[in-house]
Design a protein around this motif. Structure first.
Motif, short mmCIF file in Angstrom:
data_model
loop_
_atom_site.label_atom_id
_atom_site.label_comp_id
_atom_site.label_asym_id
_atom_site.label_seq_id
_atom_site.Cartn_x
_atom_site.Cartn_y
_atom_site.Cartn_z
N VAL A 6 45.56 58.07 39.30
CA VAL A 6 46.29 57.02 40.00
C VAL A 6 45.75 55.66 39.55
CG1 VAL A 6 46.93 56.05 42.23
CG2 VAL A 6 46.64 58.52 42.00
N ALA A 7 46.64 54.83 39.03
CA ALA A 7 46.26 53.48 38.61
C ALA A 7 46.56 52.52 39.74
CB ALA A 7 47.02 53.08 37.35
N ILE A 8 45.55 51.79 40.19
CA ILE A 8 45.71 50.78 41.23
C ILE A 8 45.55 49.42 40.58
CG2 ILE A 8 44.80 49.88 43.40
CD1 ILE A 8 43.65 52.70 43.93
N VAL A 9 46.53 48.57 40.76
CA VAL A 9 46.50 47.24 40.13
C VAL A 9 46.10 46.22 41.20
CG1 VAL A 9 47.77 45.54 38.80
CG2 VAL A 9 48.36 47.96 38.59
N GLY A 10 44.86 45.72 41.09
CA GLY A 10 44.37 44.72 42.02
C GLY A 10 43.26 45.24 42.91
N ALA A 11 42.15 44.48 42.96
CA ALA A 11 40.99 44.88 43.78
C ALA A 11 40.85 43.98 45.00
CB ALA A 11 39.71 44.84 42.94
N GLY A 12 41.99 43.70 45.63
CA GLY A 12 41.97 42.99 46.90
C GLY A 12 41.87 43.98 48.04
N PRO A 29 41.35 57.76 41.13
CA PRO A 29 41.89 56.40 41.08
C PRO A 29 41.08 55.49 40.17
CG PRO A 29 40.62 56.69 43.09
CD PRO A 29 40.62 58.02 42.38
N ALA A 30 41.76 54.58 39.54
CA ALA A 30 41.11 53.53 38.75
C ALA A 30 41.75 52.22 39.14
CB ALA A 30 41.28 53.78 37.26
N ILE A 31 40.91 51.25 39.55
CA ILE A 31 41.42 49.93 39.94
C ILE A 31 41.29 48.99 38.76
CG2 ILE A 31 41.18 48.00 41.52
CD1 ILE A 31 39.89 49.83 43.53
N PHE A 32 42.39 48.40 38.37
CA PHE A 32 42.39 47.43 37.28
C PHE A 32 42.46 46.02 37.88
CE2 PHE A 32 44.10 51.38 35.62
CZ PHE A 32 43.26 51.59 34.53
N GLU A 33 41.39 45.28 37.70
CA GLU A 33 41.27 43.94 38.29
C GLU A 33 41.09 42.91 37.18
OE1 GLU A 33 41.14 40.66 40.02
OE2 GLU A 33 41.55 42.40 41.30
N ASP A 35 40.27 39.79 37.45
CA ASP A 35 39.13 38.91 37.70
C ASP A 35 37.82 39.65 37.47
OD1 ASP A 35 37.61 36.73 38.50
OD2 ASP A 35 38.85 36.30 40.24
N LYS A 36 36.73 38.91 37.57
CA LYS A 36 35.40 39.51 37.49
C LYS A 36 34.81 39.77 38.87
CE LYS A 36 34.38 37.30 33.05
NZ LYS A 36 33.49 36.36 32.31
N LEU A 37 35.59 39.44 39.89
CA LEU A 37 35.16 39.61 41.27
C LEU A 37 36.19 40.44 42.02
CD1 LEU A 37 34.17 35.90 42.01
CD2 LEU A 37 32.59 37.76 41.45
N LEU A 38 35.74 41.16 43.05
CA LEU A 38 36.68 41.89 43.89
C LEU A 38 36.96 41.06 45.15
CD1 LEU A 38 34.94 43.19 46.47
CD2 LEU A 38 34.26 44.84 44.73
N GLY A 39 38.00 41.43 45.86
CA GLY A 39 38.32 40.73 47.10
C GLY A 39 39.63 39.97 47.07
N GLY A 40 40.31 39.95 45.93
CA GLY A 40 41.60 39.25 45.87
C GLY A 40 41.47 37.78 46.19
N VAL A 41 42.28 37.29 47.13
CA VAL A 41 42.27 35.86 47.47
C VAL A 41 40.94 35.43 48.08
CG1 VAL A 41 44.76 35.72 47.79
CG2 VAL A 41 43.32 36.34 49.73
N TRP A 42 40.18 36.38 48.62
CA TRP A 42 38.89 36.04 49.24
C TRP A 42 37.80 35.80 48.20
CZ3 TRP A 42 39.45 34.45 53.88
CH2 TRP A 42 40.42 35.01 54.70
N ALA A 43 38.04 36.21 46.98
CA ALA A 43 37.02 36.03 45.94
C ALA A 43 36.85 34.57 45.55
CB ALA A 43 37.39 36.87 44.71
N VAL A 96 36.30 50.46 39.95
CA VAL A 96 36.88 49.16 39.61
C VAL A 96 36.58 48.80 38.16
CG1 VAL A 96 37.02 46.71 40.20
CG2 VAL A 96 36.59 48.40 42.00
N ARG A 97 37.60 48.44 37.43
CA ARG A 97 37.45 47.99 36.05
C ARG A 97 37.75 46.48 36.01
NH1 ARG A 97 40.33 52.93 32.61
NH2 ARG A 97 39.47 54.64 33.87
N PHE A 98 36.69 45.71 36.07
CA PHE A 98 36.84 44.27 36.10
C PHE A 98 37.27 43.73 34.73
CE2 PHE A 98 33.71 45.09 39.50
CZ PHE A 98 34.36 44.45 40.56
#
Length: 536
Positions: A6-12, A29-33, A35-43, A96-98
């Protein structure tokens, strides 16, 4: 179950909780992010950015806030730390793959003409459909070495050497609505930013600067902010802190909004008026029967009374500055168009460190910004757009197929066509989490992720395409009934219990989470009510 990719686009928020629940179901699952930080808009957010939901309503059901966080509205650093702790606790960080930006998706298997003909979602009503595969083009993810898409991956690599192809059995888009593609107003020739001698940026660019750079940019400058919702308010507050009354920040307000200091009116928690089952009896609901419809009609005056009660309190400081919205408080809640004020917002208005200019339209000139009713322009050195984002375009841009691009977000005359606010009836092996809002997005994201993981784990079959489309139409009628021009703002705010009930029923769980009839009717529903929600 067989370990599905399962590919997840975005680490928010949505991407992280989706990954957690998929791991529990045995997926890969693999999260493709990007950015170099997780958290979405909170990063990356301005210093003064804080939660818009009270802390108890903004938490995962199985991961409470640390005792050290006592603020009612934690700031963005505390939220980012909380998400980081959640990610580490449940082993999500390893997935997470930053620095991996997804630039396109291609559904590979049967042709699009066959997809159009399907009467069942993905051809069979199950998550992984027939023996086909969804492919996601990524950079710089290592290319798959053994899969049905190997030849396609090699072709992609030859044409675009910097792109790699990741092969997945299912894709979850968790790209959100409030980032990525800024909403920049359009102007007649010669009336846009090109006519202005100063600097023009969007709040997205401002947030990426960091505190030090942003302060240096604002210091001693005449700043004009376009907009009057959360991001615009945050930037204006920081500008006022830096420059004070010597160089006040001007806000161009095109639409007045309900900007409130807290969720208490006259000392009474408005959650008790809007976030329990009784409050939902006052509203016509999607798919309701005759009795519920009749009850909503009978109780309509009470709904009006609740809204007037809140307005009578929140409008007090607004009247002083001519900022009482034209729409009701109830309508603002339906569309999630409400914001908690930054600290001392009205104090800044009184002292003059923030100046409001109400104008439906505006344009640029050499010296600054021209607004209605002013004989001279607002002289500016910097203009910052706090005009939101194009969330629809973000979704559309993810697809390489012209067919999927044309149907992904539907026509502008309808709501975004997502069944259960998650699945498009005509796009197989893909879900969208985090696009639709609620008044407490995190716990809504969690229950959606739990529902999706159960579906992917063959916990239930989706309805037919026709049935899904019919359900979407019912929600569209609800939005158009109560939110007027804002009907495309996907928001379940005032029907979050009704919505959660549907997810619970799909998962075979009891939607009634309280221990008595009175509690069911009048107590506020929140994350704590779903602590022991275990799909069957």
């Amino acid at each position: 179950m067989e370990k599905k990719r399962v590919a997840i686009v975005g680490a928010g928020v949505s991407g992280l909780t989706a990954c957690k629940h998929l791991l529990e179901r045995g997926c890969r699952p693999a999260i493709f992010e990007a950015d170099k930080l997780l958290g979405g808009v909170w990063a990356r957010a301005p210093d003064c950015t804080s939660l818009q939901s009270e802390r108890p309503m903004y938490q995962f059901s199985d991961f409470p806030w640390p005792e050290s966080v006592r603020e009612v509205f934690p700031d963005h650093r505390q939220v980012a730390d909380y998400l980081d702790a959640y990610t580490r606790h449940f082993g999500v960080l390893d997935c997470v793959r930053f620095g991996h930006r997804v630039v396109g998706m291609e559904y590979v298997g049967v042709g699009e003409e066959k997809v159009v003909e399907w009467e069942e979602w993905a051809g069979c009503g199950e998550a992984f459909g027939s023996p086909t595969v969804s492919g996601v083009s990524l950079w710089p993810t290592p290319r798959a070495t053994s899969s049905p898409l190997t030849e396609i991956a090699e072709i992609v690599a030859e044409i675009f050497p910097n792109l790699k192809t990741h092969v997945a059995d299912f894709v979850v888009l968790c790209i959100g609505r409030f980032s990525g593609v800024p909403n920049i107003p359009t102007f007649p020739p010669g009336k846009g930013p090109e006519a202005f001698d100063g600097q023009v940026i969007h709040t997205m660019d401002y947030a990426k600067m960091g505190t030090k750079k942003a302060t240096e940019m604002l210091k001693g400058k005449r700043v004009t902010v376009i907009g009057y919702l959360k991001s615009a308010l945050d930037v204006a507050a920081e500008c006022a802190d830096v420059n004070g009354t010597e160089h006040p920040c001007t806000m161009v307000v095109r639409t007045k909004h309900w900007i409130i200091p807290s969720y208490y009116a006259w000392g009474f928690p408005i959650a008790n008026l809007y976030l329990n089952r009784f409050s939902e009896l006052l509203i016509h609901k999607p798919g309701e029967g005759f009795l519920l419809c009749l009850l909503a009609i009978i109780l309509t005056p009470l709904r009006w009374l609740f809204s007037k009660f809140a307005e009578s309190y929140y409008s007090i400081p607004m009247k002083k500055h001519g900022m009482v919205p034209e729409h009701s408080f109830f309508e603002a809640l339906v569309t999630c168009l409400i914001a908690i004020t930054t600290k001392d917002h009205y104090k800044r208005l009184d002292e003059g460190s923030i100046i409001l200019k109400k104008s439906k339209t505006f344009s640029f000139c050499k010296e600054g910004v021209v607004v209605e009713g002013e004989s001279s322009p607002i002289k500016s050195d910097i203009v910052i757009f706090g005009t939101g984002f194009k969330g629809d375009q973000k979704i559309t841009n993810m697809f390489t197929s012209e067919y999927f691009q044309s149907i992904a977000v539907g026509p502008i005359s309808s709501t975004i066509p997502l069944y259960r606010e998650c699945i498009h009836p005509k796009i197989p092996q893909l879900a969208v989490l985090g696009y639709s809002e609620s008044l407490a997005n995190l716990y809504t994201a969690e229950i959606r992720a739990k529902w999706l993981a159960h579906f992917i784990d063959s916990g239930f079959r989706s309805p037919s395409v026709k049935a899904m489309q019919g359900d979407i139409l019912e929600w569209e009628k609800f939005m158009k009934r109560y939110s007027r021009v804002y009907f495309r703002r996907s928001c379940i705010g005032l029907l979050h219990i009704w919505y959660n009930d549907q997810l619970c029923q799909d998962m075979g769980c009891n939607p009634r989470r309280k221990n008595s009839i009175l509690a069911e009717l009048f107590e506020v529903y929140g994350p704590h009510d779903y602590v022991n929600l275990h799909p069957k």
